[in-house]
Design a protein around this motif. Structure first.
Motif, PDB file in Angstrom:
ATOM      1  N   ASN A 254       0.833  -1.214   0.000  1.00  0.00           N
ATOM      2  CA  ASN A 254       0.000   0.000   0.000  1.00  0.00           C
ATOM      3  C   ASN A 254       0.861   1.255   0.000  1.00  0.00           C
ATOM      4  N   LYS A 255       0.333   2.295  -0.625  1.00  0.00           N
ATOM      5  CA  LYS A 255       1.031   3.585  -0.649  1.00  0.00           C
ATOM      6  C   LYS A 255       1.060   4.195   0.742  1.00  0.00           C
TER       7      LYS A 255
ATOM      8  N   LYS B 165      -1.405   9.981   3.989  1.00  0.00           N
ATOM      9  CA  LYS B 165      -1.820  10.730   5.172  1.00  0.00           C
ATOM     10  C   LYS B 165      -3.209  10.326   5.620  1.00  0.00           C
ATOM     11  N   SER B 166      -3.948   9.617   4.774  1.00  0.00           N
ATOM     12  CA  SER B 166      -5.290   9.219   5.189  1.00  0.00           C
ATOM     13  C   SER B 166      -5.364   7.779   5.713  1.00  0.00           C
ATOM     14  N   ASP B 167      -4.233   7.076   5.778  1.00  0.00           N
ATOM     15  CA  ASP B 167      -4.252   5.718   6.351  1.00  0.00           C
ATOM     16  C   ASP B 167      -4.645   5.815   7.825  1.00  0.00           C
ATOM     17  N   PRO B 168      -5.617   4.980   8.271  1.00  0.00           N
ATOM     18  CA  PRO B 168      -6.034   5.071   9.683  1.00  0.00           C
ATOM     19  C   PRO B 168      -4.893   4.797  10.669  1.00  0.00           C
ATOM     20  N   SER B 169      -3.901   4.030  10.290  1.00  0.00           N
ATOM     21  CA  SER B 169      -2.801   3.744  11.223  1.00  0.00           C
ATOM     22  C   SER B 169      -1.678   4.778  11.087  1.00  0.00           C
ATOM     23  N   ASP B 170      -1.428   5.503  12.180  1.00  0.00           N
ATOM     24  CA  ASP B 170      -0.347   6.485  12.156  1.00  0.00           C
ATOM     25  C   ASP B 170       1.023   5.796  12.039  1.00  0.00           C
ATOM     26  N   MET B 171       1.092   4.525  12.469  1.00  0.00           N
ATOM     27  CA  MET B 171       2.353   3.778  12.383  1.00  0.00           C
ATOM     28  C   MET B 171       2.733   3.459  10.934  1.00  0.00           C
ATOM     29  N   SER B 172       1.792   3.661  10.007  1.00  0.00           N
ATOM     30  CA  SER B 172       2.060   3.308   8.607  1.00  0.00           C
ATOM     31  C   SER B 172       2.898   4.372   7.897  1.00  0.00           C
ATOM     32  N   ARG B 173       3.029   5.533   8.532  1.00  0.00           N
ATOM     33  CA  ARG B 173       3.692   6.645   7.832  1.00  0.00           C
ATOM     34  C   ARG B 173       4.630   7.402   8.771  1.00  0.00           C
ATOM     35  N   ILE B 174       5.581   8.118   8.187  1.00  0.00           N
ATOM     36  CA  ILE B 174       6.355   9.121   8.920  1.00  0.00           C
ATOM     37  C   ILE B 174       5.737  10.463   8.542  1.00  0.00           C
TER      38      ILE B 174
END
Ligand code: AMP
Ligand code: TRP
Length: 347
Positions: A205-206, A209-218
Motif C-alpha cells: 500500500n502507498k 496521510k489518510s491511512d487510519p494507522s499512524d504507524m504506517s507513515r512518517i
C-alpha cells in the motif's frame, strides 16, 4: 512562433499531515527544481479548493493551509525564487476549473482511479466536486500555461487528463495558425525511485496521510523519538538484505525501506545493498532510523517554528497570490474572450 516558456506548477492538498511520501515523491523535487534555470517561474500551490471536495472543519482547514505552506518553506522552497500561494486566493483557478468542467467529457473523468478509491463504496454520497476534481487540477496547471508538473506516480492519470483537456481546448478553440496550441500539453516530472513510497505496515500500500494507522507513515512533524519508533516497528521479513536489487522483487517491505534509505542518503539502491547486503534488519533499521531523523526532524522543527508566526506565513501566501494572479489574469482574459465570454481573472 516561440514555444510556450518552460514553467513549473505543482500543488499539495491541505488535508492532514504531510508524510515522507509527499516529501520524497514531490516536495523534494519542488526544491531541486529551484536550481534548474530551464524554468523562468515555479509555482507551488496549496490546493485548498481541492481539500473541500470532502468535508473539512473550517478552523482546521485554515491551520492546514498554513502548515503545508510551512512544509514547503521548511523543506527549502524560497518564496522569492518560487511563487508560494494558496489556490483560493487566486480566482482564476475556480473560473478556469468551471470552463474545463465543460471541456472534459464524462467518459474521461469516469476512468479516474483516484475518485474510485476516495469515493469508496458509497459513490452516490460523494460530492460532485470529488468527481470533477481533476478538471480543477487541469485549471491549476493551465491557468499559468505551465509545461512541467513534479508529482508522485499517483497523479500520472490526472496529468494525462490535463493533457486531454488542453488538446481538446486547442482543437476546438485554438488558432490553427498557431502550431504551439493555445495551451501547452504539460509533462509530469516523476522521479522513478521515489514515485511511490509505501506504507511501513504493508509494502503493497502507498504511504498515505489518510491511512487510519499512524504507524504506517512518517509525518514531517513527527518527533525524533516517534520517527525512530516507527522505523523500528516497520514491517519486515526475517531474511537478511540481498546484495542485489533483484533479490527484493518479491520483498516489498525490504524494497521500500532500502529505497527510502537510498533516497534520503542520495545513494543508488545498489550502493546501499553493497553496504548492507547480507545483514539483517537488526543492523539496517537503526541506520535507517538515524538517517531519517537526521533528514526529516529538522523539517518538522522548522515547520513548528514557522507556525508560531502565522501572520508571516499569511504574508508570504498573499505575496505569492499577487504574483500568481498577475500571471493567470491575461491567460483567463484570453480564454474568456476566445469563448465569447466577458471578464475572467478578475481577482
Ligand atoms: P497529496 O497529499 O495527495 O496532495 O499529494 C501531494 C503530492 O505528493 C502528489 O504529487 C503525490 O503524488 C505525492 N505523494 C503522495 N503520497 C506519496 C507517496 N506515498 N509516494 C510518493 N509520492 C507521494
Ligand atoms: N491532485 C494532487 C494530489 O492529490 C494535488 C494537486 C492539485 C496538484 N492540483 C495540482 C498537483 C496541480 C500538481 C499540479 O496530490
Amino acid at each position: 512562433m516561440t514555444p510556450h516558456a518552460p514553467r513549473v506548477f505543482s500543488g499539495m492538498q491541505p488535508t492532514g499531515n504531510l508524510t515522507l511520501g509527499n516529501y520524497l515523491g514531490a516536495l523534494r523535487n519542488f526544491v531541486a527544481l529551484q536550481e534548474d534555470d530551464t524554468f523562468a517561474e515555479r509555482l507551488y500551490c496549496v490546493v485548498d479548493l481541492h481539500a473541500i471536495t470532502v468535508a473539512q472543519d473550517p478552523d482546521a482547514l485554515r491551520t492546514a493551509i498554513r502548515e503545508v505552506a510551512a512544509a514547503y518553506i521548511a523543506s527549502g522552497l524560497d518564496p522569492k525564487r518560487s511563487i508560494v500561494f494558496n489556490q483560493s486566493r487566486v480566482s482564476a483557478h475556480a473560473e478556469l476549473g468551471w470552463i474545463f468542467t465543460c471541456v472534459a467529457r464524462m467518459g474521461w473523468v469516469k476512468r479516474m482511479t483516484q475518485f474510485k478509491e476516495k469515493a469508496g463504496k458509497d459513490r452516490e454520497e460523494a460530492s460532485v466536486g470529488l468527481f470533477s476534481y481533476p478538471t480543477l487540477m487541469a485549471a491549476d496547471i493551465l491557468a499559468y500555461r505551465a509545461t512541467h508538473v513534479p508529482v508522485g506516480e499517483d497523479q500520472k492519470q490526472h496529468l494525462e487528463l490535463t493533457r486531454d483537456i488542453a488538446a481538446k481546448f486547442n482543437h476546438d478553440y485554438g488558432n490553427p495558425e498557431d502550431e504551439r496550441g493555445f495551451f501547452p500539453l504539460p509533462e509530469p516530472l516523476i522521479q522513478p525511485e521515489t514515485a511511490r513510497i509505501m506504507s511501513l505496515r504493508n509494502g503493497e500500500n502507498k504511504m498515505s496521510k489518510s491511512d487510519p494507522s499512524d504507524m504506517s507513515r512518517i509525518n514531517l512533524t513527527d518527533t525524533k523519538n516517534v520517527i525512530a519508533q516507527k522505523i523500528k516497528k516497520a514491517k519486515t521479513d526475517p531474511e537478511p538484505l540481498p546484495s542485489e536489487a533483484e533479490g527484493m522483487i518479491a520483498r516489498p517491505e525490504a524494497r521500500n525501506l532500502v529505497g527510502i534509505y537510498a533516497a534520503l542518503a542520495d545513494m543508488s539502491v545498489d550502493r546501499v545493498l553493497a553496504e548492507y547486503g547480507g545483514q539483517g534488519f537488526g543492523a539496517f533499521k537503526p541506520a535507517l532510523a538515524d538517517l531519517t531523523v537526521e533528514k526529516i526532524a529538522p523539517i518538522g522543527d522548522e515547520m513548528r517554528r514557522l507556525m508560531e508566526t502565522p501572520d508571516e506565513i499569511d504574508a508570504i501566501l498573499a505575496d505569492g497570490a499577487g504574483r500568481a494572479a498577475a500571471l493567470a489574469r491575461p491567460v483567463l482574459r484570453e480564454v474568456y474572450d476566445t469563448l465569447g465570454l466577458t471578464g475572467g481573472g478578475t481577482a
